[in-house]
Design a protein around this motif. Structure first.
Motif, short mmCIF file in Angstrom:
data_model
loop_
_atom_site.label_atom_id
_atom_site.label_comp_id
_atom_site.label_asym_id
_atom_site.label_seq_id
_atom_site.Cartn_x
_atom_site.Cartn_y
_atom_site.Cartn_z
N ASP A 119 0.84 -1.14 -0.04
CA ASP A 119 0.00 -0.03 0.06
C ASP A 119 0.76 1.11 0.03
O ASP A 119 2.06 1.17 0.05
N GLY A 120 0.29 2.27 0.12
CA GLY A 120 1.11 3.79 0.08
C GLY A 120 2.13 3.86 -1.11
O GLY A 120 1.67 3.45 -2.17
N ASP A 121 3.43 4.16 -0.65
CA ASP A 121 4.05 4.35 -1.48
C ASP A 121 4.69 3.04 -2.35
O ASP A 121 5.14 3.07 -3.41
N CYS A 122 4.43 2.05 -1.55
CA CYS A 122 4.71 0.59 -2.27
C CYS A 122 3.92 0.69 -3.57
O CYS A 122 4.04 0.16 -4.66
N ALA A 123 2.57 1.03 -3.37
CA ALA A 123 1.48 0.80 -4.43
C ALA A 123 1.86 1.80 -5.57
O ALA A 123 1.18 1.66 -6.70
N THR A 124 2.42 2.93 -5.33
CA THR A 124 2.74 3.81 -6.19
C THR A 124 4.00 3.29 -7.25
O THR A 124 3.64 3.31 -8.64
N THR A 125 4.82 2.56 -6.65
CA THR A 125 5.82 2.05 -7.55
C THR A 125 5.59 0.82 -8.02
O THR A 125 6.01 0.33 -9.29
N TRP A 126 4.76 0.06 -7.36
CA TRP A 126 4.11 -1.25 -7.81
C TRP A 126 2.34 -1.20 -8.04
O TRP A 126 1.83 -1.73 -7.13
N PRO A 127 2.03 -0.50 -8.79
CA PRO A 127 0.51 -0.33 -9.19
C PRO A 127 -0.06 -1.59 -9.19
O PRO A 127 0.21 -2.50 -10.06
N PRO A 128 -0.97 -1.87 -8.25
CA PRO A 128 -1.85 -2.97 -8.26
C PRO A 128 -2.60 -3.07 -9.87
O PRO A 128 -3.26 -2.21 -10.06
N VAL A 129 -2.91 -4.22 -10.21
CA VAL A 129 -3.42 -4.59 -11.55
C VAL A 129 -4.95 -4.65 -11.21
O VAL A 129 -5.38 -5.56 -10.36
N PRO A 130 -6.08 -3.90 -11.69
CA PRO A 130 -7.35 -4.09 -11.65
C PRO A 130 -7.87 -5.49 -12.14
O PRO A 130 -7.19 -5.85 -12.94
N ALA A 131 -8.74 -5.90 -11.60
CA ALA A 131 -9.40 -7.23 -11.74
C ALA A 131 -10.37 -6.94 -12.85
O ALA A 131 -10.76 -8.02 -13.58
N ASP A 132 -10.86 -5.69 -13.02
CA ASP A 132 -11.94 -5.41 -14.01
C ASP A 132 -11.18 -5.82 -15.53
O ASP A 132 -10.29 -5.33 -15.76
N ASP A 133 -12.01 -6.45 -16.35
CA ASP A 133 -11.71 -6.65 -17.74
C ASP A 133 -10.47 -7.65 -17.82
O ASP A 133 -10.26 -8.01 -19.14
N ALA A 134 -10.09 -8.17 -16.67
CA ALA A 134 -8.90 -9.08 -17.04
C ALA A 134 -9.72 -10.46 -17.68
O ALA A 134 -10.33 -10.98 -16.99
N THR A 135 -8.93 -10.74 -18.92
CA THR A 135 -9.33 -12.25 -19.35
C THR A 135 -8.04 -12.94 -19.83
O THR A 135 -6.97 -12.22 -19.69
#
Length: 322
Positions: A119-135
């Motif tokens: 989270d926080g700075d970590c998630a800025t450097t490592w953006p979480p990939v959204p689950a939406d539209d993933a196939t």
């Protein structure tokens, strides 16, 4: 998921243990006479806390950030799209998003149950990939795709239970700049496991341009010896407490899970301080270094005049002679 991404422009251009107890201590490299009795845990690890946003933001902050981390300007969330399998000459099959960017997993997360600890700075450097539209594209089992709810309520993609991330320093399709960062970030294989480096044996040999043949672990991280340890008459590790935090012990490895390592003295022993099994080469305890951010780093070489890379025979590489 509405997690912010560094910049939309970043992707616009992207397309048996061998129990030879009688061999221990026989023919081992003598410990240099300069070795003192105190534990040599004096070197800075070079890696700050992964989960503490207040940690230093240098290249060794555990996120792989360069200090500036990412632009403060809001950026559009980049959807996952159709996941694909890309072939990397060093990592084998790597999972990528619809734009060809490499996808990663974090060792501090969990897969069962799925949980993100970035989270926080970590998630800025490592953006979480959204689950939406993933196939799932060709070569990917769609049954492995899932999602996890993050602390902010957004849904993050999971593969094989592992939360999925991109890396802010990957700009072009095929970039794998996040591989091995902090010893905790690894490219994803199509099944959610670590892409190759995990395909290496538990211990193997890498030819370093400066040091020659040195031992590396299953993640390709350089293995070291501490000259204040002992191999005879019994194996003793003199790296404990803070020292062990900076120089993590290599866990026990089956002799069948090694390549290029001399078998004599290749065994495990039980540490008296924590009861864990540690591997030895030529009966000498071996470690990795928290200051090595990625596979191939040798930042621990010569630290304090007491830490050195290990040869396939278990000898100290580059240590001064007595």
């Amino acid at each position: 998921m509405k997690t912010s991404w560094r910049s939309a422009s970043l992707v616009a251009t992207a397309a048996g243990v061998l129990a030879l107890t009688t061999a221990c201590g026989q023919g081992n490299t003598p410990t240099p006479s300069s070795a003192a009795q105190n534990v040599g845990a004096t070197a800075p690890a070079g890696i700050g806390s992964i989960t503490d946003p207040s940690a230093s933001t240098g290249a060794g902050n555990g996120y792989g950030a360069d200090g500036s981390q990412a632009s403060s300007s809001p950026a559009a969330v980049q959807p996952a799209g159709k996941l694909t399998v890309a072939s990397n000459p060093d990592l084998g099959n790597v999972l990528t998003d619809g734009s060809g960017l490499t996808l990663y997993r974090f060792d501090a997360d969990t897969a069962n149950p799925p949980k993100s600890n970035c989270d926080g700075d970590c998630a800025t450097t490592w953006p979480p990939v959204p689950a939406d539209d993933a196939t799932a594209g060709a070569g990917i089992d769609k049954a492995l795709l899932g999602e996890v709810t993050r602390t902010d309520g957004t849904k993050q993609l999971t593969v094989g239970g592992w939360p999925v991330y991109r890396y802010a320093k990957d700009v072009n399709a095929g970039d794998v700049n996040g591989q091995g960062v902090g010893g905790k970030w690894f490219a994803l294989a199509p099944d959610g496991k670590k892409a190759t480096l995990a395909d290496l044996p538990g211990l193997s040999v890498r030819k370093d341009a400066k040091l020659g043949d040195i031992v590396v672990d299953k993640n390709g991280m350089t293995v070291y010896r501490f000259i204040k340890d002992k191999a005879w008459p019994k194996v003793v590790s003199n790296c404990t407490g803070d020292c062990l935090a900076k120089w993590p012990a290599v866990g026990e490895v089956s002799s069948d899970d090694t390549k290029g390592i001399v078998k004599k003295g290749l065994m495990g022993f039980t540490r008296p301080d924590n009861g864990e099994k540690q591997q030895t080469v030529d009966c000498w305890p071996i470690y990795t270094f928290s200051g090595d951010a990625k596979a191939g780093d040798t930042n621990g070489q010569g630290v304090g005049g007491t830490w050195y890379a290990v040869s396939p025979e278990g000898k100290l590489v580059g240590a001064p002679s007595n």
